[in-house]
Design a protein around this motif. Structure first.
Motif, PDB file in Angstrom:
ATOM      1  N   GLU A 140      26.293  42.098  48.678  1.00 22.29           N
ATOM      2  CA  GLU A 140      27.000  42.581  49.831  1.00 22.29           C
ATOM      3  C   GLU A 140      26.887  44.185  49.834  1.00 22.29           C
ATOM      4  N   ARG A 178      19.988  39.344  60.950  1.00 18.97           N
ATOM      5  CA  ARG A 178      20.404  40.197  61.723  1.00 18.97           C
ATOM      6  C   ARG A 178      18.916  41.289  61.552  1.00 18.97           C
ATOM      7  N   ASP A 238      25.121  38.906  58.498  1.00 22.47           N
ATOM      8  CA  ASP A 238      26.363  39.541  58.799  1.00 22.47           C
ATOM      9  C   ASP A 238      27.571  38.742  57.750  1.00 22.47           C
ATOM     10  N   SER A 239      27.201  37.743  57.088  1.00 21.31           N
ATOM     11  CA  SER A 239      28.011  37.025  55.961  1.00 21.31           C
ATOM     12  C   SER A 239      27.133  35.981  55.268  1.00 21.31           C
ATOM     13  N   LEU A 240      27.934  35.859  54.107  1.00 19.57           N
ATOM     14  CA  LEU A 240      27.326  34.854  53.287  1.00 19.57           C
ATOM     15  C   LEU A 240      27.365  33.430  53.739  1.00 19.57           C
ATOM     16  N   GLU A 241      28.067  33.047  54.584  1.00 13.29           N
ATOM     17  CA  GLU A 241      28.004  31.809  55.437  1.00 13.29           C
ATOM     18  C   GLU A 241      26.749  31.912  56.309  1.00 13.29           C
ATOM     19  N   ASP A 242      26.228  33.006  56.829  1.00 14.61           N
ATOM     20  CA  ASP A 242      25.043  33.091  57.597  1.00 14.61           C
ATOM     21  C   ASP A 242      23.812  32.882  56.811  1.00 14.61           C
ATOM     22  N   MET A 251      28.621  42.580  55.000  1.00 12.88           N
ATOM     23  CA  MET A 251      27.222  42.226  55.283  1.00 12.88           C
ATOM     24  C   MET A 251      26.425  41.807  53.986  1.00 12.88           C
ATOM     25  N   ILE A 252      25.472  40.933  54.208  1.00  9.85           N
ATOM     26  CA  ILE A 252      24.776  40.506  52.769  1.00  9.85           C
ATOM     27  C   ILE A 252      23.369  40.997  53.021  1.00  9.85           C
ATOM     28  N   GLN A 304      20.746  33.450  62.510  1.00  8.00           N
ATOM     29  CA  GLN A 304      21.551  34.238  61.590  1.00  8.00           C
ATOM     30  C   GLN A 304      20.811  35.486  60.999  1.00  8.00           C
TER      31      GLN A 304
END
Length: 95
Positions: A94, A36, A60-64, A1-2, A34
């Motif tokens: 992270e 959360r 949830d992610s760096l991509e999000d 997670m970020i 994106q």
């Protein structure tokens, strides 16, 4: 997670302007898939080293996080923030 944390110092730190800007930032909640979680806080200390508003977002992610950065609703907020902010600092990590 970020975790994405941004502090904003506004050009006009009057109570009305700070509250209006916080409301604009809170408006992202529910509009950007994106995200959360989103937390917007207004500084209560008001010391010379304080920033006026904090934004804390979780992804949830760096991509999000990257998707959030280019999301049309986020871009609208960036346009507004470019007009009202004096400066900002950010950290992404992270956990």
């Amino acid at each position: 997670m970020i975790k994405h944390i941004v502090f904003f110092k506004l050009k006009d730190a009057s109570l009305e302007n700070v509250e209006t800007t916080a409301t604009v930032l809170r408006g992202l909640d529910g509009k950007v898939e994106q995200l959360r979680s989103l937390e917007i806080g207004v500084d209560v200390i008001k010391s010379p080293r304080s920033y006026d508003i904090a934004l804390v977002a979780t992804f949830d992610s760096l991509e999000d996080l990257e998707g959030y950065q280019v999301h049309p609703e986020h871009k609208k907020v960036i346009e507004y923030m470019n007009q009202v902010r004096e400066s900002s600092v950010a950290v992404d990590y992270e956990f």
